[in-house]
Design a protein around this motif. Structure first.
Motif, PDB file in Angstrom:
ATOM      1  N   ARG A  85      39.633  80.198  35.703  1.00  0.00           N
ATOM      2  CA  ARG A  85      40.826  79.797  34.968  1.00  0.00           C
ATOM      3  C   ARG A  85      41.268  78.411  35.433  1.00  0.00           C
ATOM      4  N   THR A  86      42.000  77.740  34.586  1.00  0.00           N
ATOM      5  CA  THR A  86      42.510  76.412  34.924  1.00  0.00           C
ATOM      6  C   THR A  86      43.305  76.460  36.223  1.00  0.00           C
ATOM      7  N   SER A  87      44.180  77.440  36.354  1.00  0.00           N
ATOM      8  CA  SER A  87      45.028  77.534  37.547  1.00  0.00           C
ATOM      9  C   SER A  87      44.203  77.780  38.808  1.00  0.00           C
ATOM     10  N   ASP A  88      43.139  78.570  38.692  1.00  0.00           N
ATOM     11  CA  ASP A  88      42.275  78.820  39.845  1.00  0.00           C
ATOM     12  C   ASP A  88      41.549  77.541  40.272  1.00  0.00           C
ATOM     13  N   LEU A  89      41.063  76.783  39.296  1.00  0.00           N
ATOM     14  CA  LEU A  89      40.393  75.521  39.603  1.00  0.00           C
ATOM     15  C   LEU A  89      41.361  74.542  40.251  1.00  0.00           C
ATOM     16  N   ALA A  90      42.576  74.472  39.722  1.00  0.00           N
ATOM     17  CA  ALA A  90      43.580  73.569  40.284  1.00  0.00           C
ATOM     18  C   ALA A  90      43.872  73.924  41.736  1.00  0.00           C
ATOM     19  N   ALA A  91      44.025  75.210  42.020  1.00  0.00           N
ATOM     20  CA  ALA A  91      44.305  75.647  43.389  1.00  0.00           C
ATOM     21  C   ALA A  91      43.129  75.346  44.310  1.00  0.00           C
ATOM     22  N   GLU A  92      41.919  75.636  43.847  1.00  0.00           N
ATOM     23  CA  GLU A  92      40.725  75.407  44.675  1.00  0.00           C
ATOM     24  C   GLU A  92      40.519  73.922  44.967  1.00  0.00           C
TER      25      GLU A  92
END
Length: 179
Positions: free
Chosen positions: A29-36
């Motif tokens: 997900r976009t949010s997961d990529l942003a966090a990673e």
């Protein structure tokens, strides 16, 4: 979708980071990529949309309509011989250099004598005079090696083993000598 369009879709350091993260995770997900990646979600979203327009990733809406999942379209990353134009060699070199710079950023500096252990990293580069047939043979060998690395990675990820390593191979014509 031509090669140049695909190369432009990854011609930014953040887009390369996103591509490598998606390749490892298979879907995110976009949010997961942003966090990673430690980057604002709106910035990641912007680059994901450029990559989608470039045809190298696809999106899928999750169960919640606000949830978007992204994955790599691996067949669109395969640069087939005969596609593109004369400037393609330069575009390929530029993309290769960008990829190498990103990969270098993932690898800690090698300091000789710092440790008695042999570091778990290898960098191998050579120039070679090759015939067309030899290039095809080496390309097949490199493809088999990368396929083996992917298989090992899949097994280890399923078992929760191993560390993330960047593995890559390039076989490109050298720039013509300037006289």
């Amino acid at each position: 979708m031509n090669k140049v369009t695909r190369l432009q879709a990854v011609s930014h350091p953040l887009r390369l980071r996103i591509l490598f993260a998606l390749d490892v995770q298979e879907e995110a997900r976009t949010s997961d990529l942003a966090a990673e990646l430690g980057v604002a979600a709106n910035k990641v979203s912007y680059h994901l949309s450029l990559m989608e327009k470039g045809g190298i990733i696809r999106k899928r809406t999750g169960e919640d309509a606000r949830e978007t999942w992204w994955s790599v379209i691996t067949e669109n990353l395969d640069m087939k011989e005969g596609e593109g134009s004369d400037s393609l060699a330069e575009d390929s070199r530029a993309a290769t250099l960008a990829s190498l710079e990103y990969l270098r950023s993932l690898v800690p500096a090698l300091e000789p004598g710092e440790s008695e252990e042999r570091p778990n990293q290898s960098i191998m580069v050579t120039n070679a005079y090759l015939t067309t047939e030899q290039v095809k043979e080496l390309a097949d060998d490199l493809a088999a090696l990368l396929h083996r690395a992917r298989d090992l990675s899949d097994q280890n990820r399923e078992q929760g083993n191993g560390r993330l390593y960047a593995v890559g191979a390039q076989l490109l014509p050298a720039r013509a000598e300037q006289g």
